[in-house]
Scaffold this active site. Structure first.
Site, PDB file in Angstrom:
ATOM      1  N   ASP A   1       2.136 -20.511  -7.436  1.00 46.09           N
ATOM      2  CA  ASP A   1       1.159 -19.434  -7.441  1.00 46.09           C
ATOM      3  C   ASP A   1      -0.284 -19.891  -7.598  1.00 46.09           C
ATOM      4  O   ASP A   1      -1.185 -19.292  -7.007  1.00 46.09           O
ATOM      5  CB  ASP A   1       1.498 -18.435  -8.543  1.00 46.09           C
ATOM      6  CG  ASP A   1       2.695 -17.563  -8.179  1.00 46.09           C
ATOM      7  OD1 ASP A   1       2.943 -17.390  -6.976  1.00 46.09           O
ATOM      8  OD2 ASP A   1       3.376 -17.063  -9.084  1.00 46.09           O
TER       9      ASP A   1
ATOM     10  N   GLY B   1      -7.245 -17.186 -10.567  1.00 41.04           N
ATOM     11  CA  GLY B   1      -8.497 -16.440 -10.662  1.00 41.04           C
ATOM     12  C   GLY B   1      -8.706 -15.504  -9.496  1.00 41.04           C
ATOM     13  O   GLY B   1      -9.276 -14.417  -9.648  1.00 41.04           O
TER      14      GLY B   1
ATOM     15  N   TYR C   1       4.428 -10.010 -10.115  1.00 48.74           N
ATOM     16  CA  TYR C   1       4.318 -10.355 -11.533  1.00 48.74           C
ATOM     17  C   TYR C   1       2.888 -10.316 -12.034  1.00 48.74           C
ATOM     18  O   TYR C   1       1.936 -10.633 -11.312  1.00 48.74           O
ATOM     19  CB  TYR C   1       4.887 -11.747 -11.788  1.00 48.74           C
ATOM     20  CG  TYR C   1       6.326 -11.731 -12.249  1.00 48.74           C
ATOM     21  CD1 TYR C   1       6.651 -11.402 -13.553  1.00 48.74           C
ATOM     22  CD2 TYR C   1       7.363 -12.024 -11.366  1.00 48.74           C
ATOM     23  CE1 TYR C   1       7.969 -11.369 -13.984  1.00 48.74           C
ATOM     24  CE2 TYR C   1       8.687 -11.997 -11.781  1.00 48.74           C
ATOM     25  CZ  TYR C   1       8.986 -11.671 -13.099  1.00 48.74           C
ATOM     26  OH  TYR C   1      10.287 -11.629 -13.514  1.00 48.74           O
ATOM     27  N   ASP C   2       2.753  -9.956 -13.332  1.00 45.79           N
ATOM     28  CA  ASP C   2       1.483 -10.043 -14.040  1.00 45.79           C
ATOM     29  C   ASP C   2       1.625 -11.110 -15.120  1.00 45.79           C
ATOM     30  O   ASP C   2       2.547 -11.041 -15.951  1.00 45.79           O
ATOM     31  CB  ASP C   2       1.129  -8.706 -14.682  1.00 45.79           C
ATOM     32  CG  ASP C   2       0.884  -7.614 -13.654  1.00 45.79           C
ATOM     33  OD1 ASP C   2      -0.269  -7.190 -13.524  1.00 45.79           O
ATOM     34  OD2 ASP C   2       1.853  -7.192 -12.984  1.00 45.79           O
ATOM     35  N   TYR C   3       0.709 -12.079 -15.112  1.00 45.68           N
ATOM     36  CA  TYR C   3       0.735 -13.178 -16.074  1.00 45.68           C
ATOM     37  C   TYR C   3      -0.456 -13.049 -17.015  1.00 45.68           C
ATOM     38  O   TYR C   3      -1.616 -13.069 -16.580  1.00 45.68           O
ATOM     39  CB  TYR C   3       0.681 -14.524 -15.352  1.00 45.68           C
ATOM     40  CG  TYR C   3       1.912 -14.822 -14.539  1.00 45.68           C
ATOM     41  CD1 TYR C   3       3.016 -15.462 -15.103  1.00 45.68           C
ATOM     42  CD2 TYR C   3       1.985 -14.452 -13.196  1.00 45.68           C
ATOM     43  CE1 TYR C   3       4.152 -15.731 -14.355  1.00 45.68           C
ATOM     44  CE2 TYR C   3       3.116 -14.717 -12.442  1.00 45.68           C
ATOM     45  CZ  TYR C   3       4.195 -15.350 -13.028  1.00 45.68           C
ATOM     46  OH  TYR C   3       5.315 -15.613 -12.280  1.00 45.68           O
TER      47      TYR C   3
ATOM     48  N   ASP D   1      -6.668 -32.237 -21.347  1.00 51.43           N
ATOM     49  CA  ASP D   1      -7.392 -33.502 -21.510  1.00 51.43           C
ATOM     50  C   ASP D   1      -7.845 -33.587 -22.966  1.00 51.43           C
ATOM     51  O   ASP D   1      -8.926 -33.141 -23.329  1.00 51.43           O
ATOM     52  CB  ASP D   1      -8.588 -33.548 -20.555  1.00 51.43           C
ATOM     53  CG  ASP D   1      -9.339 -34.872 -20.621  1.00 51.43           C
ATOM     54  OD1 ASP D   1      -8.940 -35.752 -21.418  1.00 51.43           O
ATOM     55  OD2 ASP D   1     -10.334 -35.026 -19.895  1.00 51.43           O
ATOM     56  N   MET D   2      -6.979 -34.159 -23.797  1.00 45.75           N
ATOM     57  CA  MET D   2      -7.248 -34.259 -25.230  1.00 45.75           C
ATOM     58  C   MET D   2      -8.211 -35.416 -25.500  1.00 45.75           C
ATOM     59  O   MET D   2      -8.023 -36.527 -25.001  1.00 45.75           O
ATOM     60  CB  MET D   2      -5.947 -34.458 -26.003  1.00 45.75           C
ATOM     61  CG  MET D   2      -4.883 -33.397 -25.739  1.00 45.75           C
ATOM     62  SD  MET D   2      -5.397 -31.723 -26.181  1.00 45.75           S
ATOM     63  CE  MET D   2      -5.433 -31.848 -27.960  1.00 45.75           C
ATOM     64  N   ASP D   3      -9.226 -35.134 -26.293  1.00 45.82           N
ATOM     65  CA  ASP D   3     -10.208 -36.148 -26.712  1.00 45.82           C
ATOM     66  C   ASP D   3     -10.342 -36.070 -28.227  1.00 45.82           C
ATOM     67  O   ASP D   3     -11.305 -35.509 -28.750  1.00 45.82           O
ATOM     68  CB  ASP D   3     -11.571 -35.891 -26.046  1.00 45.82           C
ATOM     69  CG  ASP D   3     -11.686 -36.499 -24.670  1.00 45.82           C
ATOM     70  OD1 ASP D   3     -10.655 -36.897 -24.120  1.00 45.82           O
ATOM     71  OD2 ASP D   3     -12.804 -36.557 -24.137  1.00 45.82           O
TER      72      ASP D   3
ATOM     73  N   HIS E   1      14.911 -16.351 -16.237  1.00 50.92           N
ATOM     74  CA  HIS E   1      14.936 -14.887 -16.231  1.00 50.92           C
ATOM     75  C   HIS E   1      16.155 -14.389 -15.470  1.00 50.92           C
ATOM     76  O   HIS E   1      16.213 -14.467 -14.243  1.00 50.92           O
ATOM     77  CB  HIS E   1      13.658 -14.329 -15.611  1.00 50.92           C
ATOM     78  CG  HIS E   1      13.522 -12.846 -15.778  1.00 50.92           C
ATOM     79  ND1 HIS E   1      12.445 -12.133 -15.285  1.00 50.92           N
ATOM     80  CD2 HIS E   1      14.323 -11.920 -16.380  1.00 50.92           C
ATOM     81  CE1 HIS E   1      12.602 -10.849 -15.576  1.00 50.92           C
ATOM     82  NE2 HIS E   1      13.730 -10.704 -16.232  1.00 50.92           N
TER      83      HIS E   1
END
Length: 710
Positions: A354, A361, A442-444, A508-510, A660
């Site tokens: 998707d 967006g 679907y709605d996310y 992206d962990m910093d 599901h």
């Protein structure tokens, strides 16, 4: 007669096109679009700069990561037109080309902005282009994408251009008539086809499924089972027609309308409505439209056509030192894989990607105030570009609000053993960033929730309409016990097909800097060997991942681990490396064969956790061009390069999964289900960071009165 029929079809389309495009994840936005019919009978579509919501004509960027403004998008449009003066082109993505990471991290408020550039994906003369446009000089650089299979995210024009194609096909019209269906009641919706072999290479294909619109807004519950019109997107012609299932009845309309006005039972309504009110205003600010500051958190927020919402430069203030410390450079939903579990000809291809095929967006419409977000929410608009480059505004697609649901941040009570009664308790208040994408049926709902104790909770909630399959069965007693329905009988002639959802997040962990390491903190049963009345205990062993393959993680309930991202170059006073840990909650793993074409394309679902070396070009777990991709540009491929990741700039990828199996409670619209994961401090602070949070006191809280009261 034919003219009357065509006119009736267009009349129906005028009212159902909005809903029809939802099936494929697209909308007509009244802010910037309209379509009209010509006497020739061709459906036309145009983009016009009708802007709704706030006035964004005077927006200017204030931060290196601020999205392109309306004026900047207009400038890019003009530059592109001058570079493609004689050929038609369609823009599939037009967003900020973010500066290099090091440049963003060095930038301080008040510094000049780095050069502003646009990243453009377009198609012209049957070719994919990826361009970088310099907004100051007007220079255009082409990036080589010839090695990528597949095609870019679809545009609205792509979809609108094919929805009438079946009605121009004689075989289609004949089979509709043979089924005794009035063609004036039929609409066809386009579905992405996946990829199933070399025969599908070289052209953009789409598969249209058809529905009955008569007497219900919820035409998704009335499929004409077995008709699939395989259509060439560029020529707008049906190239093959699947025609099976003529004996299968179209599901009845009864009970399919989910609107409140259509219900024939009493409305359920609480006599005393509940709402969180902040008469003195919120405790957060959104500076320059994108920089959010709340409690001890600060982060940059922007809408994105593909990811939906991007959270960048998330920093938390240390309660001991007052220092604003780095936690995450960038986080966003990278891909969303939805495979349906029906291998029959009219269903096998329904294995959607998707984010890459449609864009989260792109599918986010204005949030419904008071219901999608509470009264105390603040909203952020998006400024995107249409396929001809014209900028338009999507108002209110992100909301930000504080949440207090009576939860406890920490508490403890002591009994008289200590000589006095102690009852200490603190309220848990958090800040939520929310975006909702309606993709097809679907709605996310995607939430990023920030807590004062340094935790980030990421949650995905699913609701909307379960896509259904027509059947001749009206009761389960008619079904042979050995027959595989591939789903559940939800109503007469209606099967809800079993399916999965896999949402991959790029994280992206910093942690206090870019150079981090990934640690598998393994929990193992250990024997006491008769040295204790106990026979066993749980032992902790830690292993630092050296390369990317070391960090390909499948979660195991009976072989558990914690998963830490640490900065081994910075330690606490007692010597522990500072870090955060990924805390999974209920999730699901894909059961598909790894060589199954849809699983190859979405191979990120093979594991729940991946860690890769940072590479600016590696953002989309399913590949840059997901539509009809083959799977050669994916997270699995990048990870298999097995690059060194110890004490390096690394990216964590987490795959959240749902199985599901539909049930009758999902008909005609399903109640919300949710799951998520946490990014939680582990030895990041010297002690509990919310130790000094003040408790609530009755006379300090606002007193609210009902609206209209005196």
């Amino acid at each position: 007669m034919e003219a009357r029929r065509r006119g009736h079809l267009y009349f129906i389309l005028f009212f159902v096109l909005l809903t029809l495009l939802i099936v494929f994840g697209f909308r007509i936005h009244s802010e910037y679009e309209y379509y009209h019919l010509r006497h020739s009978g061709n459906l036309r579509f145009s983009a016009v700069a009708h802007i709704a919501g706030d006035d964004h004509t005077k927006d200017v960027p204030h931060h290196p990561l601020d999205p392109l403004t309306l004026q900047e998008l207009k400038k890019v449009q003009k530059i592109l037109h001058s570079n493609f003066p004689t050929s038609a082109y369609s823009i599939h993505s037009l967003v900020l080309e973010e500066p290099e990471k090091e440049m963003v991290l060095r930038w301080k408020n008040g510094d000049p902005l780095p050069p502003r550039q646009a990243s453009v994906i377009l198609r012209a003369a049957g070719k994919n282009y990826m361009l970088t446009v310099d907004l100051e000089t007007g220079a255009v650089a082409e990036n080589d994408v010839s090695h990528n299979s597949g095609f870019p995210t679809l545009t609205m024009e792509d979809i609108i251009g094919v929805i009438m194609a079946p009605f121009k096909n004689a075989d289609f019209n004949r089979t509709v008539a043979e089924r005794g269906i009035d063609p004036n009641d039929v609409v066809c919706a386009p579905f992405s086809p996946g990829w199933y072999g070399e025969a599908e290479n070289g052209r953009r294909l789409i598969k249209l499924e058809c529905f009955i619109t008569k007497d219900t807004i919820n035409f998704l519950m009335r499929p004409i089972e077995g008709i699939i019109a395989i259509t060439d997107i560029d020529s707008k012609e049906v190239v093959n027609l699947v025609d099976k299932g003529k004996h299968i009845a179209v599901p009845k309309r009864a009970g399919t309308d989910y609107r409140l006005s259509a219900q024939d039972t009493p409305v359920f309504k609480l006599s005393s409505p509940i709402s969180m009110e902040q008469p003195n205003g919120p405790n957060f600010v959104i500076e320059d439209g994108h920089l959010v500051k709340w409690a001890n958190w600060e982060f940059h927020l922007k809408p994105d056509p593909r990811a939906g919402v991007v959270v960048s430069l998330a920093r938390v203030r240390d309660s001991e030192t007052g220092e604003l410390r780095n936690v995450m450079f960038k986080g966003f939903p990278s891909e969303l894989f939805v495979p349906y579990m029906d291998p029959e000809e009219a269903w096998y291809f329904k294995t959607y990607m998707d984010a890459g095929e449609y864009g989260l967006g792109n599918q986010a419409l204005s949030l419904k105030r008071l219901n999608d977000c509470p009264r105390n929410a603040r909203y952020i608009d998006a400024v995107f570009a249409a396929s001809d480059g014209t900028p338009y505004v999507k108002p209110d697609i992100i909301c930000v609000f504080e949440r207090y649901a009576g939860d406890v941040a920490w508490r403890h009570a002591e009994n008289p053993i200590v000589g006095e009664e102690i009852r200490e308790s603190r309220p848990k208040i958090s800040l939520v960033v929310r975006m909702i994408a309606t993709i097809g049926n679907y709605d996310y709902i995607v939430d990023w929730e920030f807590q004062a104790d340094g935790l980030i909770h990421v949650e995905v909630s699913l609701t909307g309409i379960v896509i259904v399959k027509g059947t001749s069965y009206v009761n389960t007693n008619e079904i042979d016990e050995n027959e595989d329905l591939y789903g559940t009988l939800l109503s007469e002639n209606t099967i809800g097909v079993v399916h999965d959802h896999y949402i991959n997040f790029h994280l992206d962990m910093d942690i206090d800097g870019s150079n981090n390491s990934f640690v598998n903190v393994h929990l193992k049963r250990e024997s006491t060997d008769g040295k204790s009345p106990r026979k066993s205990y749980m032992k902790v062993t830690k292993k630092v991942a050296k390369t990317e393959k070391d960090a390909q993680i499948k979660l195991k309930l009976y072989d558990p681990s914690e998963f830490h991202v640490i900065n081994m170059n910075k330690k606490t006073k007692v010597g522990n490396p500072v870090g955060y840990k990924i805390v999974p909650s209920g999730t699901a793993a894909s059961l598909l064969d790894h060589d199954d074409p849809p699983q190859r394309r979405s191979s990120f679902a093979n594991n729940q956790i991946w860690v890769t070396l940072y590479n600016k070009s590696e953002q989309w777990a399913g590949g840059l061009f997901a539509f009809q991709s083959h799977g050669e540009d994916s997270l699995q491929v990048w990870s298999n390069r097995d690059r060194s990741i110890e004490n390096q700039d690394i990216v964590v990828w987490y795959t959240l999964g749902f199985h599901h199996v539909p049930c009758q409670e999902d008909f005609p619209i399903m109640p919300t289900i949710s799951s998520g994961f946490d990014l939680k401090p582990v030895n990041f602070f010297e002690r509990n960071p919310v130790l000094r949070v003040a408790p609530y006191v009755e006379n300090e809280l606002p007193v609210c009165t009902p609206a209209g009261s005196t």
